[in-house]
Design a protein around this motif. Structure first.
Motif, PDB file in Angstrom:
ATOM      1  N   ILE A   1    -105.618  45.659 -77.230  1.00  0.00           N
ATOM      2  CA  ILE A   1    -106.954  45.294 -77.691  1.00  0.00           C
ATOM      3  C   ILE A   1    -106.886  44.039 -78.554  1.00  0.00           C
TER       4      ILE A   1
ATOM      5  N   GLU B   1    -107.125  55.635 -74.010  1.00  0.00           N
ATOM      6  CA  GLU B   1    -106.399  54.382 -73.819  1.00  0.00           C
ATOM      7  C   GLU B   1    -105.488  54.090 -75.012  1.00  0.00           C
ATOM      8  N   CYS B   2    -105.972  54.406 -76.208  1.00  0.00           N
ATOM      9  CA  CYS B   2    -105.163  54.187 -77.412  1.00  0.00           C
ATOM     10  C   CYS B   2    -103.891  55.035 -77.350  1.00  0.00           C
TER      11      CYS B   2
ATOM     12  N   TYR C   1    -112.685  47.733 -73.771  1.00  0.00           N
ATOM     13  CA  TYR C   1    -111.359  48.344 -73.725  1.00  0.00           C
ATOM     14  C   TYR C   1    -110.802  48.409 -72.309  1.00  0.00           C
TER      15      TYR C   1
ATOM     16  N   PHE D   1    -111.776  55.281 -75.352  1.00  0.00           N
ATOM     17  CA  PHE D   1    -110.939  54.509 -76.285  1.00  0.00           C
ATOM     18  C   PHE D   1    -109.745  55.334 -76.744  1.00  0.00           C
TER      19      PHE D   1
END
Length: 778
Positions: A601, A694-695, A595, A691
């Motif tokens: 992604i 970042e998402c 990631y 994750f």
């Protein structure tokens, strides 16, 4: 008696029932789907075109129509009132009156009868053949013995100590001493050459003609053919609608003249209007009228090779993609009522071309689909290697197209007939052939230098740094948005020991007027197809990938990047058996290396192999190149490397070290190999937290229940995780995150995870949520 009346007479003679519907229309008992008590073949007469349409209601496809005609002892040509097609199909006045064959000393002989072993149409059992059957070439119909030879062809023959001749001639290869085949074509204005053992580029060098050699694309383990042009500037293919397609000695293709225009002020791609005619259209029309079979191929080079051995041949402009630029009525008139032999290239693009040809010409002429035999890829390969042709098989692909709405067409793979293949590699377990590979790394870690080392090894075939055997030497294309070709890229290649004659770098992209345009993916992708059609690149390096996306593509939107960029690149890589190596910078996030790559992604998701170059935690002088993701093999160990100065070239090169068990994730987290299992549960949690952060950074939107918050629906978070983390792991990551305080909310029945736009610190105590409902249990 017109074609409709003749067809009904044949039906009646065979004892089949006919049910009239109205004048010029009837339902006929099907001779294929017995007993067919309710007549199911619809027959209609088109008086304006003077032809008859046949539709089998059991099978709307072209194959269904042909099965009915075969059972009646007829062909597609019998559906026309006139044996030569629709009456009145004279050469259109818009076509220029000059003969493209004039001045070449060629004359057209009267029509030869086709030998008894040749089937121009489909014989009764062709559809049931389990294996391809040999297609026997018809007799030549052009007198090529009066063709004149160019000075360059005579010089080449002189060097090879062989006499110039018409058709395919044989000489001794100047490189390996084996068999070399040559074919001179006045239409191509060049000499085709092929050797089973040697690269045509090496032969061209020995003949002193490397700069004039335009190469036809080849694939691994398949024959390769080159053309040495008479003129240093290349060749112009002139169409009768004033379109000119130019191929120069550097293998670049441009077109100008009729039908080339811009799409508008905001357009970014050239648009070819559907106004073009077939190559040598008026000559081909006369050949059809005289009863000669005509070959239809995917490019000008193949057409001119067939002409050089005495067969009428034509193509749409610019090869396989050009069928869509043809004026349909003009193409149909040119070939109406004729016997067309369509040569399909052995690639995915060939299958698409075949469908387009079928859509364009079905019902206008009789078509036999053939392909080059053995390892040969296209018509030129088949001619120069003397492998010949075979009847076309579907090779596991079933194409179905709705007869009334082309948007309903689809293709299915029959897994029982698909040929199993092993994954092929440029660099085993690192860079797969014909697929996308990503190389991530921070600036200064040597990503570009690694890429040049890989390019050098592909160009020379030398062994890989982990000791695996090198690939067959091949050509490489480099696209660089950051480095200068002269003072950076070339010195690095020299320091790595590259064969510079096999490496090209993109300079500019040009529009139809020869003016430079932006090097962005929406413009670059169709140009890449053209470049790979004309070159034999096995590796394309894009450094850095994000610089080529352009402002119209959002690199952080998964759907945008997959549909507009990654999917077309994947198709190109597979079609041309060319590996793509995309370089990216790492983002500023934390956690798993998967990631850390810049952008969505979806970029990593579309790649089959993802590598990263990072500093080695235990030694500041050494770095690691290692796998992050590999869908098609076993993950290899990381490889140590460092940058070493090369004063001779004023740059650095890669000095490779030994393999190591330290993973890229270990190196990024600063954890030594010996301690990698000490905090495994914590590591998994921290990866899930990274994750999630970042998402949110990439995908969070304004929360509709309270504009002070941003967030995501829980189901969207799980969708982006794509199985990498379970629901419980992400829920725990939300609760335990030390850097971001996430809250839960419910809006119109949808469960959300949200956070304030003005992010409070995690230690500031509990915050008031816009929704007091508990988070749903996973």
């Amino acid at each position: 008696m017109n074609s409709f009346e003749r067809l009904l007479e044949v039906v009646t003679r065979k004892g089949l029932r006919v049910r009239p519907v109205r004048d010029g229309e009837a339902m006929v008992q099907c001779p294929v789907h017995a007993p067919d008590n309710n007549p199911s073949v619809h027959v209609t007469y088109k008086s304006e075109d003077k032809r008859t349409l046949v539709c089998d209601m059991h099978d709307h496809s072209r194959a269904g129509m042909e099965s009915v005609l075969r059972s009646l002892g007829l062909t597609s040509a019998d559906l026309f009132d006139s044996p030569s097609g629709i009456n009145g199909y004279a050469t259109p006045a818009s076509r220029r009156s000059h003969d493209p064959f004039e001045g070449m000393g060629l004359s057209t002989r009267t029509a030869h009868s086709v030998s008894s072993s040749v089937s121009v149409g489909h014989d009764a059992d062709s559809a049931a053949r389990p294996e391809p059957a040999v297609f026997h070439m018809p007799d030549p119909t052009l007198d090529i013995n009066k063709a004149t030879f160019s000075d360059r062809f005579r010089n080449v023959c002189g060097i090879l100590r062989t006499a110039p001749g018409h058709g395919v001639i044989v000489a001794v290869c100047p490189v390996c001493g084996g068999k070399l085949t040559l074919l001179y074509s006045p239409w191509e204005q060049g000499t085709y050459l092929h050797c089973d053992n040697c690269d045509p580029a090496d032969i061209a060098k020995e003949l002193g003609c490397y700069d004039q050699a335009g190469q036809i694309r080849s694939r691994a383990n398949r024959p390769s053919v080159a053309v040495i042009y008479d003129n240093d500037m290349g060749v112009d293919y002139r169409y009768e609608d004033d379109l000119v397609v130019h191929r120069n000695a550097a293998k670049q293709i441009t077109q100008f003249g009729a039908g080339t225009r811009r799409r508008g002020k905001t357009g970014t791609q050239d648009e070819k209007a559907r106004t073009h005619v077939l190559l040598y259209a008026s000559i081909i029309h006369k050949a059809v009228e005289n009863g000669h079979p005509v070959f239809l191929v995917e490019g000008e080079k193949d057409a001119n090779a067939l002409l050089a051995i005495g067969h009428y041949a034509t193509t749409a402009p610019m090869g396989a993609n050009g069928v869509g630029t043809l004026n349909p009525s003009e193409a149909q008139k040119t070939l109406a009522g004729g016997h067309v032999i369509a040569v399909v290239d052995k690639d995915r693009q060939g299958a698409i071309w075949r469908q387009k040809v079928s859509d364009l010409l079905d019902g206008y002429c009789s078509i036999t689909y053939v392909q080059a035999s053995g390892d040969a890829h296209d018509a030129s390969d088949a001619i120069l290697t003397n492998t010949g042709f075979e009847y076309m098989t579907d090779d596991g692909i079933e194409t179905v197209t709705d007869s009334t709405d082309k948007s309903h067409g689809y293709e299915l793979y029959d897994m029982a007939t698909v040929r199993s293949e092993q994954v092929s590699w440029l660099w085993p377990q690192h860079v797969p052939a014909g697929k996308i590979t990503i190389l991530d790394g921070d600036p200064g870690v040597g990503k570009s230098t690694i890429a040049m080392d890989i390019a050098a090894r592909v160009s020379t075939g030398q062994d890989w740094p982990d000791g695996t055997t090198g690939c067959e030497s091949a050509e490489v294309l480099i696209l660089s948005a950051e480095d200068s070709v002269s003072d950076t890229i070339k010195p690095r290649l020299q320091a790595a020991g590259a064969d510079l004659t096999r490496i090209k770098a993109l300079h500019e992209l040009l529009d139809h007027e020869g003016k430079p345009v932006d090097q962005t993916m929406d413009i670059l992708i169709p140009r890449l197809r053209t470049m790979l059609e004309q070159h034999r690149f096995k590796l394309v390096i894009i450094d850095v990938f994000m610089a080529y996306l352009g402002s119209s593509t959002d690199s952080h939107k998964d759907q945008d990047i997959r549909a507009n960029v990654m999917s077309p690149l994947k198709q190109i890589a597979e079609t041309y058996d060319c590996a793509f190596l995309l370089l990216r910078h790492l983002n500023k996030g934390q956690g798993s290396a998967l990631y850390r790559g810049g952008g969505s992604i979806g970029i990593s998701g579309a790649a089959r192999s993802v590598m990263a170059a990072v500093p080695e935690a235990s030694d500041g002088d050494w770095n690691l190149l290692g796998p992050v993701k590999l869908n098609i093999g076993i993950m290899p160990q990381s490889l140590r490397y460092r940058l070493t100065d090369v004063p001779e070239y004023g740059c650095a090169r890669i000095e490779w070290g030994e393999l190591t068990g330290t993973s890229i994730d270990d190196a990024l987290s600063g954890r030594p190999q010996d301690d990698k299992h000490d905090d495994k549960p914590c590591s998994r949690q921290s990866q899930a937290e990274a994750f999630l952060e970042e998402c949110f950074r990439v995908n969070a939107v304004s929360y509709p229940g309270d504009t002070r918050y941003i967030g995501m629906r829980v189901q969207d978070v799980l969708k982006h995780a794509d199985g990498a983390y379970t629901k419980n792991e992400l829920s725990n990551a939300r609760r335990r995150s030390k850097s971001v305080r996430y809250e839960t909310a419910n809006y119109h029945g949808d469960h959300w995870w949200i956070k304030p736009i003005s992010e409070p610190h995690a230690d500031d105590g509990p915050q008031t949520s816009p929704n007091d409902e508990d988070e749903p249990e996973f």
